[in-house]
Write an enzyme that holds these catalytic residues in place. Structure first.
Site, PDB file in Angstrom:
ATOM      1  N   ARG A 163      11.390 -22.850 -39.484  1.00  0.00           N
ATOM      2  CA  ARG A 163      11.523 -22.373 -40.872  1.00  0.00           C
ATOM      3  C   ARG A 163      10.397 -21.957 -41.290  1.00  0.00           C
ATOM      4  O   ARG A 163      10.070 -22.101 -42.472  1.00  0.00           O
ATOM      5  CB  ARG A 163      12.131 -23.538 -41.494  1.00  0.00           C
ATOM      6  CG  ARG A 163      13.430 -23.820 -41.271  1.00  0.00           C
ATOM      7  CD  ARG A 163      14.503 -22.812 -41.653  1.00  0.00           C
ATOM      8  NE  ARG A 163      16.021 -23.462 -41.597  1.00  0.00           N
ATOM      9  CZ  ARG A 163      16.745 -23.460 -40.515  1.00  0.00           C
ATOM     10  NH1 ARG A 163      16.162 -22.899 -39.437  1.00  0.00           N
ATOM     11  NH2 ARG A 163      17.911 -23.884 -40.493  1.00  0.00           N
ATOM     12  N   SER A 236      20.119 -25.657 -46.644  1.00  0.00           N
ATOM     13  CA  SER A 236      19.252 -26.874 -46.581  1.00  0.00           C
ATOM     14  C   SER A 236      18.301 -26.772 -47.651  1.00  0.00           C
ATOM     15  O   SER A 236      17.453 -25.844 -47.724  1.00  0.00           O
ATOM     16  CB  SER A 236      18.377 -27.060 -45.327  1.00  0.00           C
ATOM     17  OG  SER A 236      19.638 -27.175 -44.382  1.00  0.00           O
ATOM     18  N   GLU A 330      12.523 -26.375 -48.459  1.00  0.00           N
ATOM     19  CA  GLU A 330      12.439 -25.247 -47.743  1.00  0.00           C
ATOM     20  C   GLU A 330      12.654 -23.948 -48.276  1.00  0.00           C
ATOM     21  O   GLU A 330      11.806 -23.195 -48.201  1.00  0.00           O
ATOM     22  CB  GLU A 330      13.707 -25.747 -46.671  1.00  0.00           C
ATOM     23  CG  GLU A 330      13.689 -24.718 -45.502  1.00  0.00           C
ATOM     24  CD  GLU A 330      13.893 -23.312 -45.774  1.00  0.00           C
ATOM     25  OE1 GLU A 330      12.991 -22.353 -45.368  1.00  0.00           O
ATOM     26  OE2 GLU A 330      14.933 -22.864 -46.454  1.00  0.00           O
TER      27      GLU A 330
HETATM   28  N1  EPU Z   1      23.570 -36.021 -41.002  1.00  0.00           N
HETATM   29  C1  EPU Z   1      23.934 -37.285 -41.834  1.00  0.00           C
HETATM   30  N2  EPU Z   1      24.390 -37.053 -43.265  1.00  0.00           N
HETATM   31  C2  EPU Z   1      24.262 -35.861 -43.952  1.00  0.00           C
HETATM   32  C3  EPU Z   1      23.940 -34.628 -43.216  1.00  0.00           C
HETATM   33  C4  EPU Z   1      23.546 -34.754 -41.859  1.00  0.00           C
HETATM   34  O1  EPU Z   1      23.805 -38.240 -41.430  1.00  0.00           O
HETATM   35  O2  EPU Z   1      24.596 -35.870 -44.981  1.00  0.00           O
HETATM   36  C5  EPU Z   1      23.214 -36.124 -39.806  1.00  0.00           C
HETATM   37  C6  EPU Z   1      24.356 -35.314 -39.070  1.00  0.00           C
HETATM   38  O3  EPU Z   1      25.496 -36.318 -38.700  1.00  0.00           O
HETATM   39  C7  EPU Z   1      23.500 -34.991 -37.774  1.00  0.00           C
HETATM   40  C8  EPU Z   1      22.107 -34.834 -38.280  1.00  0.00           C
HETATM   41  O4  EPU Z   1      22.128 -35.349 -39.766  1.00  0.00           O
HETATM   42  O5  EPU Z   1      23.522 -36.250 -36.847  1.00  0.00           O
HETATM   43  C9  EPU Z   1      21.846 -33.152 -38.351  1.00  0.00           C
HETATM   44  O6  EPU Z   1      22.889 -32.621 -39.131  1.00  0.00           O
HETATM   45  P1  EPU Z   1      23.367 -31.278 -39.174  1.00  0.00           P
HETATM   46  O7  EPU Z   1      23.737 -31.011 -37.603  1.00  0.00           O
HETATM   47  O8  EPU Z   1      24.178 -30.883 -40.062  1.00  0.00           O
HETATM   48  O9  EPU Z   1      22.036 -30.265 -39.095  1.00  0.00           O
HETATM   49  P2  EPU Z   1      20.705 -30.622 -40.175  1.00  0.00           P
HETATM   50  O10 EPU Z   1      19.563 -30.788 -39.474  1.00  0.00           O
HETATM   51  O11 EPU Z   1      21.175 -31.292 -41.327  1.00  0.00           O
HETATM   52  C10 EPU Z   1      20.083 -28.077 -39.477  1.00  0.00           C
HETATM   53  C11 EPU Z   1      19.874 -26.738 -40.375  1.00  0.00           C
HETATM   54  C12 EPU Z   1      20.915 -25.884 -40.878  1.00  0.00           C
HETATM   55  C13 EPU Z   1      21.852 -25.777 -39.714  1.00  0.00           C
HETATM   56  C14 EPU Z   1      22.233 -26.965 -38.997  1.00  0.00           C
HETATM   57  C15 EPU Z   1      22.824 -26.673 -37.767  1.00  0.00           C
HETATM   58  C16 EPU Z   1      17.537 -27.160 -41.250  1.00  0.00           C
HETATM   59  C17 EPU Z   1      16.540 -27.481 -42.507  1.00  0.00           C
HETATM   60  N3  EPU Z   1      18.583 -27.088 -41.518  1.00  0.00           N
HETATM   61  O12 EPU Z   1      20.554 -29.005 -40.712  1.00  0.00           O
HETATM   62  O13 EPU Z   1      20.362 -24.800 -41.588  1.00  0.00           O
HETATM   63  O14 EPU Z   1      22.706 -24.944 -40.258  1.00  0.00           O
HETATM   64  O15 EPU Z   1      20.898 -27.568 -38.637  1.00  0.00           O
HETATM   65  O16 EPU Z   1      21.948 -26.206 -36.667  1.00  0.00           O
HETATM   66  O17 EPU Z   1      16.586 -27.085 -40.059  1.00  0.00           O
HETATM   67  C18 EPU Z   1      19.761 -24.095 -43.760  1.00  0.00           C
HETATM   68  O18 EPU Z   1      18.551 -23.760 -43.199  1.00  0.00           O
HETATM   69  O19 EPU Z   1      19.842 -23.580 -44.848  1.00  0.00           O
HETATM   70  C19 EPU Z   1      20.733 -24.693 -42.746  1.00  0.00           C
HETATM   71  C20 EPU Z   1      21.908 -24.837 -43.413  1.00  0.00           C
END
Ligand code: EPU
Length: 338
Positions: A163, A236, A330
């Site tokens: 990012r 995010s 971010e």
């Molecule tokens: N999780 C929770 N509670 C929540 C949200 C997430 O427990 O409310 C847990 C999920 O269950 C999972 C872990 O956190 O075990 C990761 O969650 P998720 O797969 O949704 O991905 P993320 O790390 O929250 C990142 C990116 C997203 C991207 C997703 C999928 C960043 C800052 N965000 O989110 O990107 O779509 O992975 O690859 O790296 C963005 O940058 O705007 C964005 C949406």
């Protein structure tokens, strides 16, 4: 701010109320240079917007808000293994992903449905479901705000990281990205290690077709992330923090369910999980809220940038107190009191 005239509310997906001294949309390089010269003559700094899907206006800005809206894509080189495309900055990102899928140019399927323009994509090195933009970028073409000169940065010069890129660092607010060159392989090498994507594709033919990966990513995003067209948000709101291996191990011992991912320099923690554990998921007040479906996404329900940043601050403090790590915002923030 005296003289602030142009309403910016509709220009960002968070729809935060704010005004700018001036705004202009330009569709070609001569018009861009003219707008930059006018801003210099008026002594106004320039804020560049694409579709405003990763921008927070915390208040009014004494600046020219500029959108470079040129569209177009052309194949500039190809061989048996790959194709190199030059895509104008104003193209809609998801439209490009769909077009590449139809043409048989592969690699971008995991990045389907990310809001925003092609020109904005390199700034935060968009990434999702185990794939980042960086390895597909051959070059980024830009115009320098200070003097209107054109420059071309190679992938290495863009200094891509999670990012992050030079456009958030040394070149922050210093250039307008006008086009991006992408090199895409013709062969499909599916990337399906990301846990939720692997689960979504389980039971389907292996290896999956590009269309299967694309469809799965679209379905995952639609199920978890709010659509900015109906629920104002900027995706995010925080980066996932990276901690060193020893800290990650200590945290995993203390919190056995804590999701952790491999990352350069240590382990990446899931900020959404940390925020949820602190009790913030679904929290609401002053017209802003933590999205009930995904705690990493802050949404606006008619509030303003100040309220949103105040909520972000409370979340950062609470995660730091509980888990000992500081979440970094971010999106790009403008118009904030220092
Ligand atoms: N999780 C929770 N509670 C929540 C949200 C997430 O427990 O409310 C847990 C999920 O269950 C999972 C872990 O956190 O075990 C990761 O969650 P998720 O797969 O949704 O991905 P993320 O790390 O929250 C990142 C990116 C997203 C991207 C997703 C999928 C960043 C800052 N965000 O989110 O990107 O779509 O992975 O690859 O790296 C963005 O940058 O705007 C964005 C949406």
């Amino acid at each position: 701010m005296p003289g602030a005239a142009e309403d910016l509310t509709a220009l960002t997906t968070l729809r935060l109320p704010a005004k700018a001294a001036a705004r202009r949309d330009v569709t070609d390089l001569p018009a861009l240079r003219e707008a930059l010269a006018d801003a210099r003559a008026a002594g106004l700094p320039v804020i560049v917007l694409g579709e405003g899907s990763n921008v927070v206006f915390a208040g009014d800005v004494d600046a020219l808000v500029l959108r470079y809206t040129a569209t177009g894509r052309e194949v500039i080189a190809e061989d048996d293994a790959s194709v190199t495309l030059r895509v104008a900055a104003g193209e809609h990102w998801h439209t490009l992903v769909c077009w590449c899928l139809e043409q048989g140019y592969h690699g971008l399927e995991n990045l389907a449905l990310i809001p925003g323009t092609v020109g904005a994509a390199p700034i935060q090195n968009i990434g999702a479901y185990g794939v980042e933009l960086a390895p597909f970028v051959e070059a980024v073409h830009a115009v320098r705000i200070a003097d209107g000169e054109t420059l071309t940065l190679s992938r290495a010069e863009c200094a891509f990281a999670y990012r992050d890129s030079i456009f958030k660092g040394a070149l922050r607010d210093a250039v307008v990205i006008t086009a991006v060159d992408f090199r895409l392989p013709r062969a499909h090498v599916p990337v399906t290690d990301y846990p939720s994507l692997r689960e979504a594709l389980a039971g389907q033919a292996a290896p999956p077709e590009p269309r299967d990966v694309f469809d799965a990513v679209v379905a995952l995003r639609r199920a978890r992330l709010p659509d900015p067209a109906t629920t104002p948000n900027a995706g995010s709101f925080f980066k996932n923090p990276v901690v060193d291996a020893a800290t990650a191990e200590a945290l995993a011992r203390r919190y056995p369910g804590m999701p952790q991912f491999a990352a350069p320099g240590g382990r990446k923690l899931a900020a959404g999980w940390l925020i949820e554990q602190c009790g913030w998921r679904g929290a609401e007040g002053e017209g802003v809220a933590v999205h009930p479906g995904h705690a990493l996404v802050l949404v606006s329900r008619g509030g303003d940038g100040r309220a949103l940043l105040a909520l972000a601050q409370r979340i950062q403090d609470s995660v730091a107190e509980t888990f000992g790590c500081r979440l970094e915002i971010e999106p790009r923030v403008y118009g904030a009191a220092a």
